[in-house]
Motif scaffolding. Structure first.
Motif, PDB file in Angstrom:
ATOM      1  N   GLN A  16     -44.099  -6.777   1.007  1.00  0.00           N
ATOM      2  CA  GLN A  16     -42.995  -7.424   2.043  1.00  0.00           C
ATOM      3  C   GLN A  16     -41.803  -7.820   0.942  1.00  0.00           C
ATOM      4  N   LEU A  17     -42.224  -7.963  -0.280  1.00  0.00           N
ATOM      5  CA  LEU A  17     -41.254  -8.400  -1.370  1.00  0.00           C
ATOM      6  C   LEU A  17     -40.308  -7.123  -1.488  1.00  0.00           C
ATOM      7  N   SER A  18     -39.179  -7.414  -1.978  1.00  0.00           N
ATOM      8  CA  SER A  18     -37.946  -6.343  -2.286  1.00  0.00           C
ATOM      9  C   SER A  18     -38.307  -5.930  -3.666  1.00  0.00           C
ATOM     10  N   TYR A  19     -38.405  -4.557  -3.879  1.00  0.00           N
ATOM     11  CA  TYR A  19     -38.621  -4.137  -5.252  1.00  0.00           C
ATOM     12  C   TYR A  19     -37.282  -3.148  -5.423  1.00  0.00           C
ATOM     13  N   GLY A  20     -36.509  -3.295  -6.609  1.00  0.00           N
ATOM     14  CA  GLY A  20     -35.749  -2.284  -7.070  1.00  0.00           C
ATOM     15  C   GLY A  20     -36.103  -1.205  -7.979  1.00  0.00           C
ATOM     16  N   PHE A  21     -35.386  -0.423  -8.643  1.00  0.00           N
ATOM     17  CA  PHE A  21     -35.544   0.385  -9.551  1.00  0.00           C
ATOM     18  C   PHE A  21     -34.659   0.359 -10.790  1.00  0.00           C
ATOM     19  N   TYR A  22     -35.397   0.210 -11.964  1.00  0.00           N
ATOM     20  CA  TYR A  22     -34.724  -0.063 -13.206  1.00  0.00           C
ATOM     21  C   TYR A  22     -35.281   0.922 -14.261  1.00  0.00           C
ATOM     22  N   ILE A  23     -34.305   1.361 -15.392  1.00  0.00           N
ATOM     23  CA  ILE A  23     -34.888   1.819 -16.267  1.00  0.00           C
ATOM     24  C   ILE A  23     -34.787   0.635 -17.466  1.00  0.00           C
ATOM     25  N   VAL A  24     -35.864   0.326 -18.349  1.00  0.00           N
ATOM     26  CA  VAL A  24     -35.752  -0.444 -19.261  1.00  0.00           C
ATOM     27  C   VAL A  24     -35.981   0.516 -20.803  1.00  0.00           C
ATOM     28  N   ALA A  25     -35.034  -0.073 -21.707  1.00  0.00           N
ATOM     29  CA  ALA A  25     -35.077   0.855 -22.989  1.00  0.00           C
ATOM     30  C   ALA A  25     -35.131  -0.072 -24.128  1.00  0.00           C
ATOM     31  N   ALA A  26     -35.710   0.448 -25.327  1.00  0.00           N
ATOM     32  CA  ALA A  26     -35.762  -0.283 -26.363  1.00  0.00           C
ATOM     33  C   ALA A  26     -35.852   0.619 -27.716  1.00  0.00           C
ATOM     34  N   SER A  35     -47.638   2.314 -33.966  1.00  0.00           N
ATOM     35  CA  SER A  35     -48.249   3.768 -33.330  1.00  0.00           C
ATOM     36  C   SER A  35     -47.124   4.746 -33.611  1.00  0.00           C
ATOM     37  N   ARG A  36     -46.257   4.552 -34.644  1.00  0.00           N
ATOM     38  CA  ARG A  36     -45.161   5.519 -34.831  1.00  0.00           C
ATOM     39  C   ARG A  36     -44.857   5.310 -36.524  1.00  0.00           C
ATOM     40  N   GLU A  37     -44.514   6.474 -36.950  1.00  0.00           N
ATOM     41  CA  GLU A  37     -43.916   6.445 -38.536  1.00  0.00           C
ATOM     42  C   GLU A  37     -42.328   6.718 -38.501  1.00  0.00           C
ATOM     43  N   GLU A  38     -41.674   6.783 -37.342  1.00  0.00           N
ATOM     44  CA  GLU A  38     -40.316   7.290 -37.429  1.00  0.00           C
ATOM     45  C   GLU A  38     -39.571   6.109 -36.479  1.00  0.00           C
ATOM     46  N   ASP A  39     -38.371   6.091 -36.471  1.00  0.00           N
ATOM     47  CA  ASP A  39     -37.785   5.420 -35.307  1.00  0.00           C
ATOM     48  C   ASP A  39     -37.983   5.843 -34.067  1.00  0.00           C
ATOM     49  N   TRP A  40     -38.034   4.884 -33.085  1.00  0.00           N
ATOM     50  CA  TRP A  40     -38.723   5.078 -31.834  1.00  0.00           C
ATOM     51  C   TRP A  40     -37.731   4.523 -30.732  1.00  0.00           C
ATOM     52  N   VAL A  41     -37.437   5.298 -29.926  1.00  0.00           N
ATOM     53  CA  VAL A  41     -36.498   5.167 -28.813  1.00  0.00           C
ATOM     54  C   VAL A  41     -37.351   5.450 -27.500  1.00  0.00           C
ATOM     55  N   THR A  42     -37.533   4.341 -26.658  1.00  0.00           N
ATOM     56  CA  THR A  42     -38.457   4.621 -25.393  1.00  0.00           C
ATOM     57  C   THR A  42     -37.844   4.016 -24.361  1.00  0.00           C
ATOM     58  N   ALA A  43     -37.803   4.606 -23.158  1.00  0.00           N
ATOM     59  CA  ALA A  43     -37.312   4.250 -21.859  1.00  0.00           C
ATOM     60  C   ALA A  43     -38.353   4.554 -20.798  1.00  0.00           C
ATOM     61  N   SER A  44     -38.258   3.647 -19.806  1.00  0.00           N
ATOM     62  CA  SER A  44     -39.123   3.820 -18.744  1.00  0.00           C
ATOM     63  C   SER A  44     -38.847   3.061 -17.520  1.00  0.00           C
ATOM     64  N   THR A  45     -39.222   3.653 -16.394  1.00  0.00           N
ATOM     65  CA  THR A  45     -38.811   3.071 -15.210  1.00  0.00           C
ATOM     66  C   THR A  45     -39.877   1.878 -15.008  1.00  0.00           C
ATOM     67  N   VAL A  46     -39.018   0.690 -14.545  1.00  0.00           N
ATOM     68  CA  VAL A  46     -39.767  -0.555 -13.844  1.00  0.00           C
ATOM     69  C   VAL A  46     -39.282  -0.696 -12.545  1.00  0.00           C
ATOM     70  N   SER A  47     -40.194  -1.418 -11.777  1.00  0.00           N
ATOM     71  CA  SER A  47     -39.731  -1.825 -10.577  1.00  0.00           C
ATOM     72  C   SER A  47     -39.790  -3.600 -10.484  1.00  0.00           C
ATOM     73  N   TRP A  48     -40.288  -4.038 -11.382  1.00  0.00           N
ATOM     74  CA  TRP A  48     -40.661  -5.468 -11.303  1.00  0.00           C
ATOM     75  C   TRP A  48     -39.390  -6.226 -12.320  1.00  0.00           C
ATOM     76  N   ALA A  49     -38.564  -6.810 -11.944  1.00  0.00           N
ATOM     77  CA  ALA A  49     -37.687  -7.360 -12.783  1.00  0.00           C
ATOM     78  C   ALA A  49     -36.725  -8.234 -11.737  1.00  0.00           C
ATOM     79  N   MET A  50     -36.422  -9.474 -12.275  1.00  0.00           N
ATOM     80  CA  MET A  50     -35.676 -10.339 -11.708  1.00  0.00           C
ATOM     81  C   MET A  50     -34.698 -11.389 -12.449  1.00  0.00           C
ATOM     82  N   GLN A  51     -33.777 -11.976 -11.900  1.00  0.00           N
ATOM     83  CA  GLN A  51     -33.198 -13.016 -12.677  1.00  0.00           C
ATOM     84  C   GLN A  51     -33.951 -14.216 -12.554  1.00  0.00           C
TER      85      GLN A  51
END
Length: 178
Positions: A16-26, A35-51
């Motif tokens: 019953q909680l309202s959930y949006g969809f977001y892409i978080v990138a870093a 876990s990496r030897e080179e520069d790394w960009v990652t971006a994933s869908t999240v739905s748990w975000a709030m002010q």
């Protein structure tokens, strides 16, 4: 039997909680990642975000503990959050699965990005973008970690946010498939 009823009620209540969809990138340089030897960009869908604060402006996001996104945010100490609009619904699944980064074109899954003020990639999608510096990280016994980010830059476009109620995609309740 009583525990099953309680779990069913918990599952129903959480849905019953309202959930949006977001892409978080870093982004973080490879020398700073285990876990990496080179520069790394990652971006994933999240739905748990709030002010989570007016002054200073803060948001809180939940990120799966065993994900690349978690490690990258933890090391970079910054992230961007793109609020997906109804027209962006195809991106939900696309960024929930494996992603492809083209460093020469500065794109993730075909979506271009620019480097933001914090160094986090700011994706060219969604109806709003928040760029954040990590203020705190809260470890819980659960499978997600909470990052609290101070908003340092924001932009918005016209459109309506997409929510789980608008889609058949669900990441709520007592399990990801419930």
């Amino acid at each position: 039997m009583a525990n099953e009823v309680a779990n069913a009620q918990l599952d129903k209540a959480l849905k019953q909680l309202s959930y949006g969809f977001y892409i978080v990138a870093a982004r973080k340089g490879g020398e700073d990642l285990s876990s990496r030897e080179e520069d790394w960009v990652t971006a994933s869908t999240v739905s748990w975000a709030m002010q989570s604060s007016f002054h200073p402006p803060l948001i809180t996001i939940a990120v799966q503990k065993d994900s690349d996104l978690h490690e990258t945010i933890e090391r970079a100490q910054s992230f961007s959050l793109s609020v997906l609009g109804k027209q962006d619904e195809p991106l939900i699944k696309q960024f929930a699965e494996q992603h492809e980064v083209d460093y020469s074109e500065q794109s993730v899954n075909g979506i271009s990005y620019k480097e933001g003020k914090t160094g986090a990639p700011v994706l060219d999608c969604g109806i709003a973008t928040l760029e954040c510096k990590v203020e705190d990280a809260l470890t819980t016994p659960g499978d997600h970690l909470l990052f609290v980010g101070r908003i340092v830059e924001a932009s918005s476009r016209d459109g309506e946010p997409v929510t789980e109620a608008d889609t058949r995609k669900h990441y709520e309740g007592t399990s990801p498939q419930s």
